[in-house]
Design an enzyme around this catalytic site. Structure first.
Site, PDB file in Angstrom:
ATOM      1  N   CYS A   7       0.842  -1.208   0.000  1.00  0.00           N
ATOM      2  CA  CYS A   7       0.000   0.000   0.000  1.00  0.00           C
ATOM      3  C   CYS A   7       0.880   1.262   0.000  1.00  0.00           C
ATOM      4  CB  CYS A   7      -0.902  -0.040   1.234  1.00  0.00           C
ATOM      5  SG  CYS A   7      -1.738   1.509   1.583  1.00  0.00           S
ATOM      6  N   CYS A  10       0.699   3.136   3.327  1.00  0.00           N
ATOM      7  CA  CYS A  10       1.458   2.434   4.371  1.00  0.00           C
ATOM      8  C   CYS A  10       2.958   2.679   4.184  1.00  0.00           C
ATOM      9  CB  CYS A  10       1.162   0.938   4.358  1.00  0.00           C
ATOM     10  SG  CYS A  10      -0.434   0.497   5.084  1.00  0.00           S
ATOM     11  N   ASP A  33      -0.882  16.436  -0.481  1.00  0.00           N
ATOM     12  CA  ASP A  33      -1.196  15.624  -1.658  1.00  0.00           C
ATOM     13  C   ASP A  33      -0.173  15.909  -2.752  1.00  0.00           C
ATOM     14  OD1 ASP A  33      -4.052  14.133  -2.707  1.00  0.00           O
ATOM     15  OD2 ASP A  33      -2.626  14.772  -4.239  1.00  0.00           O
ATOM     16  N   HIS A  49      -3.476   0.307   8.473  1.00  0.00           N
ATOM     17  CA  HIS A  49      -4.077   0.103   7.159  1.00  0.00           C
ATOM     18  C   HIS A  49      -5.547  -0.265   7.304  1.00  0.00           C
ATOM     19  CE1 HIS A  49      -4.232  -0.744   2.896  1.00  0.00           C
ATOM     20  NE2 HIS A  49      -4.910  -1.828   3.195  1.00  0.00           N
ATOM     21  N   ASN A  89     -13.380   9.747  -0.431  1.00  0.00           N
ATOM     22  CA  ASN A  89     -13.847   8.906  -1.530  1.00  0.00           C
ATOM     23  C   ASN A  89     -13.815   7.454  -1.064  1.00  0.00           C
ATOM     24  OD1 ASN A  89     -14.063  11.114  -3.335  1.00  0.00           O
ATOM     25  ND2 ASN A  89     -11.872  11.034  -3.709  1.00  0.00           N
ATOM     26  N   GLY A  95     -14.949   6.795  -6.402  1.00  0.00           N
ATOM     27  CA  GLY A  95     -13.776   7.452  -6.980  1.00  0.00           C
ATOM     28  C   GLY A  95     -12.506   7.286  -6.170  1.00  0.00           C
ATOM     29  N   HIS A 102      -8.452   7.797   3.626  1.00  0.00           N
ATOM     30  CA  HIS A 102      -7.852   9.138   3.699  1.00  0.00           C
ATOM     31  C   HIS A 102      -8.923  10.208   3.573  1.00  0.00           C
ATOM     32  CE1 HIS A 102      -7.659   7.721  -0.477  1.00  0.00           C
ATOM     33  NE2 HIS A 102      -7.883   8.966  -0.850  1.00  0.00           N
ATOM     34  N   HIS A 104      -9.399  14.020   2.425  1.00  0.00           N
ATOM     35  CA  HIS A 104      -8.823  15.170   1.720  1.00  0.00           C
ATOM     36  C   HIS A 104      -9.245  16.451   2.431  1.00  0.00           C
ATOM     37  CE1 HIS A 104      -7.903  13.188  -2.302  1.00  0.00           C
ATOM     38  NE2 HIS A 104      -8.789  12.319  -1.833  1.00  0.00           N
TER      39      HIS A 104
HETATM   40  P1  5GP Z   1      -8.427   9.233  -3.867  1.00  0.00           P
HETATM   41  O1  5GP Z   1      -8.790   9.424  -5.320  1.00  0.00           O
HETATM   42  O2  5GP Z   1      -8.072   7.796  -3.566  1.00  0.00           O
HETATM   43  O3  5GP Z   1      -9.449   9.797  -2.927  1.00  0.00           O
HETATM   44  O4  5GP Z   1      -7.165  10.147  -3.628  1.00  0.00           O
HETATM   45  C1  5GP Z   1      -5.852   9.674  -3.588  1.00  0.00           C
HETATM   46  C2  5GP Z   1      -4.978  10.908  -3.497  1.00  0.00           C
HETATM   47  O5  5GP Z   1      -3.685  10.486  -3.152  1.00  0.00           O
HETATM   48  C3  5GP Z   1      -4.857  11.675  -4.832  1.00  0.00           C
HETATM   49  O6  5GP Z   1      -5.283  13.027  -4.631  1.00  0.00           O
HETATM   50  C4  5GP Z   1      -3.374  11.567  -5.180  1.00  0.00           C
HETATM   51  O7  5GP Z   1      -2.844  12.756  -5.757  1.00  0.00           O
HETATM   52  C5  5GP Z   1      -2.738  11.262  -3.836  1.00  0.00           C
HETATM   53  N1  5GP Z   1      -1.534  10.453  -3.919  1.00  0.00           N
HETATM   54  C6  5GP Z   1      -1.381   9.280  -4.604  1.00  0.00           C
HETATM   55  N2  5GP Z   1      -0.133   8.796  -4.449  1.00  0.00           N
HETATM   56  C7  5GP Z   1       0.524   9.670  -3.648  1.00  0.00           C
HETATM   57  C8  5GP Z   1       1.856   9.712  -3.112  1.00  0.00           C
HETATM   58  O8  5GP Z   1       2.708   8.842  -3.349  1.00  0.00           O
HETATM   59  N3  5GP Z   1       2.160  10.770  -2.300  1.00  0.00           N
HETATM   60  C9  5GP Z   1       1.262  11.749  -2.012  1.00  0.00           C
HETATM   61  N4  5GP Z   1       1.680  12.743  -1.214  1.00  0.00           N
HETATM   62  N5  5GP Z   1       0.001  11.745  -2.484  1.00  0.00           N
HETATM   63  C10 5GP Z   1      -0.363  10.724  -3.296  1.00  0.00           C
HETATM   64 ZN    ZN Z   2      -2.212   1.158   3.785  1.00  0.00          ZN
END
Ligand code: 5GP
Ligand code: ZN
Length: 115
Positions: A7, A10, A33, A49, A89, A95, A102, A104
């Site tokens: 993950c 993680c 982000d 996790h 999400n 989405g 997480h 946002h």
């Molecule tokens: P989701 O669409 O799952 O709600 O949002 C995942 C978020 O994680 C996205 O906004 C994406 O830009 C962010 N994200 C994905 N991989 C990484 C990463 O390796 N580091 C950081 N800081 N953010 C990430």
């Molecule tokens: Zn995880």
């Protein structure tokens, strides 16, 4: 503590993928982000996790409450002084792209790139 070696979040908790940290305690981590929608865009995650909001149990209620409390505590400190948006999400129709719960927190002066 529950940890999934495959993950991405993680790996951020473990430090094997770098992140720009906003806040950390025993239970929660907040970091910027990587692809921000707005001048302020950070994520608050549990260190353990948990795949999504669809996977939480009643025992997680205080941790979930702390995630929301932390959002409003950190948002203005990060520059969201006129309000902010909070998004969780959940699952593919929701989405969700990263399978680790997480929250946002998005804000700062408009216009935003998205949202
Ligand atoms: P989701 O669409 O799952 O709600 O949002 C995942 C978020 O994680 C996205 O906004 C994406 O830009 C962010 N994200 C994905 N991989 C990484 C990463 O390796 N580091 C950081 N800081 N953010 C990430
Ligand atoms: Zn995880």
């Amino acid at each position: 503590m529950n940890h999934d070696p495959n993950c991405v979040f993680c790996k951020i908790v473990a430090g094997s993928i770098p992140s720009r940290k906003v806040y950390e305690d025993d239970e929660l981590l907040a970091f910027h982000d990587i692809a921000p929608w707005a001048p302020v865009h950070f994520l608050i995650i549990p260190k353990q996790h948990i795949m999504s909001l669809a996977d939480v149990r009643i025992e997680h209620q205080s941790m979930l409450g702390k995630m929301l409390w932390l959002a409003q505590d950190l948002a203005p400190k990060q520059g969201a002084r006129n309000g902010f948006r909070t998004i969780i999400n959940t699952g593919s129709d929701g989405g969700q792209e990263v399978g680790h719960l997480h929250l946002h927190v998005i804000g700062g002066p408009r216009p935003w790139a998205k949202g």
